[in-house]
Write an enzyme that holds these catalytic residues in place. Structure first.
Site, PDB file in Angstrom:
ATOM      1  N   CYS A  92      48.057  30.649  42.284  1.00  0.00           N
ATOM      2  CA  CYS A  92      48.248  32.095  42.174  1.00  0.00           C
ATOM      3  C   CYS A  92      47.621  32.876  43.335  1.00  0.00           C
ATOM      4  O   CYS A  92      48.109  32.798  44.448  1.00  0.00           O
ATOM      5  CB  CYS A  92      47.773  32.576  40.819  1.00  0.00           C
ATOM      6  SG  CYS A  92      48.611  34.112  40.357  1.00  0.00           S
ATOM      7  N   HIS A 109      49.255  28.864  36.232  1.00  0.00           N
ATOM      8  CA  HIS A 109      47.886  28.744  35.716  1.00  0.00           C
ATOM      9  C   HIS A 109      47.966  27.888  34.463  1.00  0.00           C
ATOM     10  O   HIS A 109      48.900  27.188  34.225  1.00  0.00           O
ATOM     11  CB  HIS A 109      47.343  30.100  35.245  1.00  0.00           C
ATOM     12  CG  HIS A 109      47.205  31.129  36.270  1.00  0.00           C
ATOM     13  ND1 HIS A 109      46.149  31.180  37.125  1.00  0.00           N
ATOM     14  CD2 HIS A 109      47.967  32.200  36.566  1.00  0.00           C
ATOM     15  CE1 HIS A 109      46.254  32.244  37.899  1.00  0.00           C
ATOM     16  NE2 HIS A 109      47.350  32.884  37.592  1.00  0.00           N
TER      17      HIS A 109
END
Ligand code: GLN
Length: 246
Positions: free
Chosen positions: A93, A191
């Site tokens: 991310c 994630h």
């Protein structure tokens, strides 16, 4: 064997418990008789020369990214040297965005990235949130995870995505691509954390880190992974139920 992991900015880039990925690598290494030696590499720290087999950089919001970006620039040459010598790099991310050339944040400020991956990211005003499922034809596998980002990542033409989006948004909600990989450098929005429910990917990273450590080709013994496969199936199902993109 000892596998040395350089954990970049653990104190700033760790949303959604991204450091859980390191716990998975440690446990899977231990199950094969290897040991993970995790070295935190924070603001102002020197990148340990030569000895790191795998670098990990997790997710964070714009504020944390702005905080670490100048420091990461100072580490750029060392990271390029390490990747050039076959060290593994995984960015998740916010960390993924900084592995590219540029992240333009919500205020319009340009944060330079290290350019280990051929891509740029522009912050948008709609967040892309939810479960994701990817098809990784290069590995004949799928990856399941969770995304939450406003940045839209555009790969350079010819760049290799980590996977094709089966369900979810991916890099930009439009291209159908998620993540990027170049050699042993990988970036993704997933994630969750990523590795507990995608054991094949954890093992691939470990194998590549071990090859860097030993200079030899090797394959890890498979583990039972019953729980991991169930976690993957639940996550994949949630992503499928969520459906397509925008
Ligand atoms: N700031 C980035 C974005 O929202 C990264 C967020 C994250 O790491 N979850 O696009």
């Amino acid at each position: 064997m000892k596998i040395r992991v350089g954990h970049l900015y653990p104190e700033y880039l760790n949303i959604y418990a991204d450091r859980g990925n390191i716990a998975v690598l440690a446990e899977r290494a231990r199950a094969r008789g290897h040991e993970l030696d995790v070295v935190p590499v924070g603001l102002g720290d020197r990148v340990p020369a030569g000895g790191i087999d795998l670098f990990y950089i997790g997710g964070g919001q714009d504020r944390e990214q702005a905080l670490v970006a100048p420091d990461l620039q100072a580490k750029s040459a060392a990271l390029h040297d390490a990747a050039g010598e076959g060290a593994v790099v995984l960015g998740v991310c916010g960390g993924y965005q900084l592995l590219g050339r540029l992240y333009r944040d919500r205020s319009g400020a340009d944060l330079p990235g290290v350019g280990l991956l051929p891509l740029e990211t522009l912050a948008g005003d709609r967040r892309m949130i939810g479960d994701v499922l990817l098809e990784c034809s290069w590995a004949d596998e799928t990856l399941a995870g969770f995304e939450n980002h406003a940045g839209r990542t555009i790969l350079d033409s010819g760049a290799e995505p980590l996977g094709r989006v089966i369900a979810g948004f991916g890099n930009d909600g439009a291209s159908g691509f998620e993540g990027c990989r170049r050699g042993r450098v990988y970036g993704t929005y997933l994630h969750g954390p990523l590795l507990p429910r995608n054991p094949w990917f954890a093992d691939l990273l470990l194998e590549e880190a071990l090859m860097h450590a030993t200079g030899e080709t090797l394959e890890l013994e498979p583990l039972a992974d019953e729980l991991e496969h169930r976690a993957h199936a639940v996550s994949a199902e949630r992503a499928r139920a969520r459906g397509g993109r925008f």
